[in-house]
Design an enzyme around this catalytic site. Structure first.
Site, short mmCIF file in Angstrom:
data_model
loop_
_atom_site.label_atom_id
_atom_site.label_comp_id
_atom_site.label_asym_id
_atom_site.label_seq_id
_atom_site.Cartn_x
_atom_site.Cartn_y
_atom_site.Cartn_z
N ARG A 27 -0.85 -8.82 13.01
CA ARG A 27 -1.46 -7.75 12.21
C ARG A 27 -2.35 -8.32 11.11
O ARG A 27 -3.37 -7.75 10.77
CB ARG A 27 -0.37 -6.85 11.60
CG ARG A 27 0.12 -5.80 12.60
CD ARG A 27 1.55 -5.41 12.39
NE ARG A 27 1.81 -4.84 11.09
CZ ARG A 27 2.97 -4.94 10.44
NH1 ARG A 27 3.98 -5.57 10.98
NH2 ARG A 27 3.12 -4.38 9.27
N ARG A 56 11.10 -1.91 11.42
CA ARG A 56 9.99 -1.48 12.27
C ARG A 56 9.81 -2.45 13.43
O ARG A 56 9.96 -3.66 13.24
CB ARG A 56 8.70 -1.42 11.44
CG ARG A 56 8.53 -0.11 10.70
CD ARG A 56 7.42 -0.18 9.69
NE ARG A 56 6.17 -0.76 10.18
CZ ARG A 56 5.06 -0.80 9.47
NH1 ARG A 56 5.03 -0.30 8.25
NH2 ARG A 56 3.97 -1.35 9.97
N ARG A 79 -9.50 1.60 8.55
CA ARG A 79 -9.16 0.21 8.88
C ARG A 79 -10.29 -0.47 9.63
O ARG A 79 -10.17 -1.65 9.96
CB ARG A 79 -7.93 0.21 9.76
CG ARG A 79 -6.65 -0.24 9.07
CD ARG A 79 -5.54 -0.09 10.09
NE ARG A 79 -4.39 -0.89 9.83
CZ ARG A 79 -3.31 -0.45 9.16
NH1 ARG A 79 -3.29 0.74 8.62
NH2 ARG A 79 -2.27 -1.23 9.02
N LYS A 116 0.82 -1.22 0.00
CA LYS A 116 0.00 0.00 0.00
C LYS A 116 0.85 1.26 0.00
O LYS A 116 0.64 2.16 -0.82
CB LYS A 116 -0.88 0.06 1.26
CG LYS A 116 -1.91 -1.03 1.38
CD LYS A 116 -2.79 -0.82 2.62
CE LYS A 116 -2.05 -0.89 3.94
NZ LYS A 116 -1.58 -2.22 4.33
N ARG A 159 11.77 -5.85 5.01
CA ARG A 159 11.55 -4.40 4.93
C ARG A 159 12.47 -3.62 5.87
O ARG A 159 12.67 -3.99 7.01
CB ARG A 159 10.09 -4.09 5.28
CG ARG A 159 9.80 -2.60 5.37
CD ARG A 159 8.36 -2.28 5.18
NE ARG A 159 7.49 -2.77 6.24
CZ ARG A 159 6.16 -2.71 6.18
NH1 ARG A 159 5.58 -2.22 5.10
NH2 ARG A 159 5.43 -3.17 7.16
#
Ligand code: ADP
Ligand code: ZN
Length: 218
Positions: A171, A160, A89, A15, A127
């Site tokens: 998540r 992160r 969300r 996203k 990431r």
């Protein structure tokens, strides 16, 4: 009429990456609630908000809505439209957005980036993000020119706190429970894009959708 474009998809579906490229190409404002929360956390790294986000839970709707409304008031140029990445969300957030959209006289379009759990985990595990400017990298697919350093601003790259395998699964679960119902909620305004391809190929399809939406605006 102002276009409000929502990027929906599981964590790791791309996203942020896609929204960022699209916003630059189309001159749209990008509003990423995840980035805004991470920015806010820098001032209060041990507070309540930091605990929620690093655990992979959702921030309470009231706090999210307060942040979104405040940002919309202060941020400026929405003449070419807005891209929301990571918002709404929950159904409650979507209901509140409906009201905002009505007040702005805008129109909503949703792009759903579709991706399975295994692939999402692989993507997120690699990431790395810039500690200053939030630019996103991936090991080994999108390496910075100098190891551990952001090409854009020279700051250190970090993982992160919510990007461990355990937190990613959490998540994903939260997504299925709270966010997936939005696919039904937006069924008349939604296009699906296969997000399993490499970013450039996903981008081509997202871009096609954006152009179709722009032509559709009367
Ligand atoms: P991802 O899509 O990879 O999970 P984001 O950067 O969009 O990452 O969000 C990171 C975290 O920020 C979420 O797990 C959640 O804690 C918080 N967050 C972001 N946007 C929202 C939102 N709209 N509602 C509630 N929490 C949010
Ligand atoms: Zn940077």
């Amino acid at each position: 009429m102002t276009l409000i474009c929502i990027f929906l998809g599981v964590p790791g579906s791309g996203k942020g990456t896609q929204a960022n490229r699209i916003s630059k190409q189309f001159g749209m404002a990008q509003l990423s609630t995840g980035d805004l929360f991470r920015e806010a956390l820098k001032n209060d790294p041990n507070g309540k908000l930091a605990k929620i986000v690093s655990a992979g839970d959702l921030v309470p709707d009231e706090m999210v809505l307060e942040l979104v409304k405040r940002t919309l008031k202060s941020k400026g140029d929405y003449s070419k439209g807005i891209i929301f990445d990571g918002f709404p969300r929950t159904i409650k957030q979507a209901d509140a957005l409906k009201e905002i959209v009505r007040e702005m006289g805008a129109k909503i379009q949703v792009i759903l980036l579709e991706l399975g759990l295994e692939k999402a985990i692989r993507r997120i595990s690699g990431r790395r993000i810039c500690s200053q400017c939030a630019m996103v990298y991936h090991l080994p697919n999108h390496l910075p020119k100098e190891e551990g350093i952001c090409d854009h601003c020279g700051a250190d790259l970090i993982s992160r706190a919510d990007d461990t395998e355990e937190k990613i699964k959490k998540r994903h679960h939260v997504y299925l429970e709270s966010t997936l119902p939005l696919v039904g909620y937006y069924k008349n305004h939604l296009v699906r894009v296969d997000a399993s391809q490499v970013p450039d190929d996903v981008y081509r399809n997202v871009e096609k959708c954006m152009k179709a939406m722009a032509n559709d605006q009367t």
